[in-house]
Write a protein that holds these residues in place. Structure first.
Motif, PDB file in Angstrom:
ATOM      1  N   VAL A   1       1.097  -1.207  -0.028  1.00 27.60           N
ATOM      2  CA  VAL A   1       0.032   0.054   0.076  1.00 27.60           C
ATOM      3  C   VAL A   1       0.793   1.429  -0.205  1.00 27.60           C
ATOM      4  O   VAL A   1       1.552   1.541   0.952  1.00 27.60           O
ATOM      5  CB  VAL A   1      -0.981   0.131   1.293  1.00 27.60           C
ATOM      6  CG1 VAL A   1      -1.840   1.385   1.063  1.00 27.60           C
ATOM      7  CG2 VAL A   1      -1.642  -1.131   1.435  1.00 27.60           C
ATOM      8  N   PRO A   2       0.935   1.964  -1.031  1.00 32.04           N
ATOM      9  CA  PRO A   2       1.625   3.231  -1.295  1.00 32.04           C
ATOM     10  C   PRO A   2       1.200   4.478  -0.198  1.00 32.04           C
ATOM     11  O   PRO A   2       0.206   4.289   0.185  1.00 32.04           O
ATOM     12  CB  PRO A   2       1.892   3.509  -2.641  1.00 32.04           C
ATOM     13  CG  PRO A   2       0.484   3.273  -3.162  1.00 32.04           C
ATOM     14  CD  PRO A   2       0.264   1.811  -2.286  1.00 32.04           C
ATOM     15  N   PRO A   3       2.252   5.419  -0.052  1.00 34.17           N
ATOM     16  CA  PRO A   3       1.595   6.397   0.937  1.00 34.17           C
ATOM     17  C   PRO A   3       0.484   7.367   0.324  1.00 34.17           C
ATOM     18  O   PRO A   3       0.380   7.333  -1.187  1.00 34.17           O
ATOM     19  CB  PRO A   3       3.027   7.085   0.940  1.00 34.17           C
ATOM     20  CG  PRO A   3       4.321   6.279   0.588  1.00 34.17           C
ATOM     21  CD  PRO A   3       3.562   5.179  -0.217  1.00 34.17           C
ATOM     22  N   VAL A   4      -0.061   7.993   0.692  1.00 31.39           N
ATOM     23  CA  VAL A   4      -1.076   9.069   0.355  1.00 31.39           C
ATOM     24  C   VAL A   4      -0.571   9.990  -0.278  1.00 31.39           C
ATOM     25  O   VAL A   4      -1.202  10.416  -1.394  1.00 31.39           O
ATOM     26  CB  VAL A   4      -2.124   9.439   1.538  1.00 31.39           C
ATOM     27  CG1 VAL A   4      -3.087  10.255   1.089  1.00 31.39           C
ATOM     28  CG2 VAL A   4      -2.932   8.116   2.219  1.00 31.39           C
ATOM     29  N   ARG A   5       0.511  10.718   0.170  1.00 32.06           N
ATOM     30  CA  ARG A   5       1.365  11.748  -0.906  1.00 32.06           C
ATOM     31  C   ARG A   5       1.756  11.255  -1.808  1.00 32.06           C
ATOM     32  O   ARG A   5       2.201  10.072  -2.248  1.00 32.06           O
ATOM     33  CB  ARG A   5       2.456  12.082   0.202  1.00 32.06           C
ATOM     34  CG  ARG A   5       2.195  12.873   1.414  1.00 32.06           C
ATOM     35  CD  ARG A   5       3.334  13.400   2.151  1.00 32.06           C
ATOM     36  NE  ARG A   5       4.132  14.378   1.345  1.00 32.06           N
ATOM     37  CZ  ARG A   5       5.326  14.869   1.916  1.00 32.06           C
ATOM     38  NH1 ARG A   5       5.872  14.697   3.023  1.00 32.06           N
ATOM     39  NH2 ARG A   5       5.925  15.525   1.003  1.00 32.06           N
ATOM     40  N   THR A   6       1.427  12.043  -2.911  1.00 34.41           N
ATOM     41  CA  THR A   6       1.849  11.978  -4.292  1.00 34.41           C
ATOM     42  C   THR A   6       3.088  12.490  -4.639  1.00 34.41           C
ATOM     43  O   THR A   6       3.572  12.248  -5.921  1.00 34.41           O
ATOM     44  CB  THR A   6       0.693  12.102  -5.357  1.00 34.41           C
ATOM     45  OG1 THR A   6       0.425  13.606  -5.242  1.00 34.41           O
ATOM     46  CG2 THR A   6      -0.604  11.631  -4.828  1.00 34.41           C
ATOM     47  N   ASP A   7       3.776  13.151  -3.787  1.00 33.00           N
ATOM     48  CA  ASP A   7       4.696  14.036  -4.349  1.00 33.00           C
ATOM     49  C   ASP A   7       6.170  13.315  -3.702  1.00 33.00           C
ATOM     50  O   ASP A   7       7.189  13.749  -4.049  1.00 33.00           O
ATOM     51  CB  ASP A   7       4.755  15.522  -3.850  1.00 33.00           C
ATOM     52  CG  ASP A   7       4.699  15.646  -2.138  1.00 33.00           C
ATOM     53  OD1 ASP A   7       4.270  14.799  -1.558  1.00 33.00           O
ATOM     54  OD2 ASP A   7       5.241  16.528  -1.718  1.00 33.00           O
ATOM     55  N   VAL A   8       6.030  12.489  -3.486  1.00 41.76           N
ATOM     56  CA  VAL A   8       7.125  11.635  -2.761  1.00 41.76           C
ATOM     57  C   VAL A   8       7.474  10.447  -3.638  1.00 41.76           C
ATOM     58  O   VAL A   8       7.018  10.006  -4.523  1.00 41.76           O
ATOM     59  CB  VAL A   8       6.799  11.003  -1.249  1.00 41.76           C
ATOM     60  CG1 VAL A   8       6.538  12.126  -0.253  1.00 41.76           C
ATOM     61  CG2 VAL A   8       5.801  10.088  -1.196  1.00 41.76           C
ATOM     62  N   VAL A   9       8.955  10.087  -3.155  1.00 42.33           N
ATOM     63  CA  VAL A   9       9.419   8.930  -4.128  1.00 42.33           C
ATOM     64  C   VAL A   9       9.465   7.916  -3.185  1.00 42.33           C
ATOM     65  O   VAL A   9      10.069   7.882  -2.167  1.00 42.33           O
ATOM     66  CB  VAL A   9      10.825   9.151  -4.841  1.00 42.33           C
ATOM     67  CG1 VAL A   9      11.398   8.152  -5.503  1.00 42.33           C
ATOM     68  CG2 VAL A   9      10.872  10.391  -5.648  1.00 42.33           C
ATOM     69  N   VAL A  10       8.777   6.385  -3.540  1.00 38.12           N
ATOM     70  CA  VAL A  10       8.964   5.358  -2.597  1.00 38.12           C
ATOM     71  C   VAL A  10      10.014   4.564  -3.188  1.00 38.12           C
ATOM     72  O   VAL A  10      10.502   4.396  -4.428  1.00 38.12           O
ATOM     73  CB  VAL A  10       7.478   4.738  -2.640  1.00 38.12           C
ATOM     74  CG1 VAL A  10       6.404   5.554  -2.301  1.00 38.12           C
ATOM     75  CG2 VAL A  10       6.961   4.223  -4.042  1.00 38.12           C
TER      76      VAL A  10
END
Length: 231
Positions: free
Chosen positions: A66-75
């Motif tokens: 499950v990726p983070p809610v923030r869309t401006d980050v790099v996972v």
């Protein structure tokens, strides 16, 4: 109408055991066939083959992330150990300017999940495979000398980054399932490296690194960078 014991057991199994990447099916099916054949010859050999088949199935596991809610980050693009954080020029075959970017290298042991996941939501602008050597993936020069497959991705906010799959000492096959022009979400599985490897992520300019060397990452979930704070 209540569920049957068999259905309940199947549900528990599905929730407990992660699904397997399709690339692993031929190996597991071959292992099952070998196990059945060896059991007819020797029970101990059959047991060893069965254990090897289970280990192979575990290697190709593809757990839900499950990726983070923030869309401006790099996972993180992979599960593993952050082995290097340094400034480096992206792979030359992508045709980018020969200017260093911050590179986060994640080393995958044979015990780690070996699927790779998109570090951002965006479009694949370039996808380039380059043959090379099979040096140990934890060596600095593995990024330059080893077999690799690189993607240039443009995130929805316009920033570009590069993610590179690198074969290791044991790994001899890189699988990349996406092509140029394809759009994916952060955390989507896009490829696989078989049996020990490394994944490099070249961060967008101005990114603030949020991990350190020696830290473990979870592909598709661990945030490794964010845009630099304004002000």
């Amino acid at each position: 109408m209540g569920s049957t014991p068999l259905g309940h057991a199947a549900s528990i199994t599905k929730e407990t055991l992660p699904p397997m990447h399709p690339a692993g099916r031929p190996f597991v099916l071959g292992g099952i066939a070998a196990t059945l054949a060896l059991r007819k010859v020797s029970k101990p050999l059959g047991v060893l083959a069965g254990l090897g088949t289970l280990a192979t199935a575990a290697f190709f596991r593809e757990p839900v992330r499950v990726p983070p809610v923030r869309t401006d980050v790099v996972v993180a693009a992979a599960d593993g150990l952050v082995s290097l954080i340094e400034e480096a020029v992206p792979p030359i075959e992508l045709g980018l300017p020969a200017e260093p970017l911050t590179r986060v290298s994640v080393f995958l042991s044979v015990f780690d999940v070996h699927v790779q996941r998109m570090p951002v939501t965006g479009v694949v602008e370039r996808a380039v495979y380059r043959p090379g050597k099979f040096l140990s993936a934890d060596l600095d020069k593995a990024s330059e000398d080893n077999e690799r497959n690189s993607l240039l991705v443009r995130a929805d906010d316009g920033r570009q980054l590069v993610v590179t799959q690198i074969a290791g000492l044991v790994a001899r096959r890189i699988v990349c399932e996406v092509g140029e022009g394809q759009r994916l979400d952060a955390g989507d599985t896009y490829g696989l490296i078989r049996f020990g490897s490394r994944v490099d992520t070249y961060l967008p300019r101005g990114s603030r690194v949020l991990v350190r060397e020696g830290q473990r990452t979870v592909g598709g979930e661990t945030v490794i960078a964010e845009p630099a704070a304004k002000g």
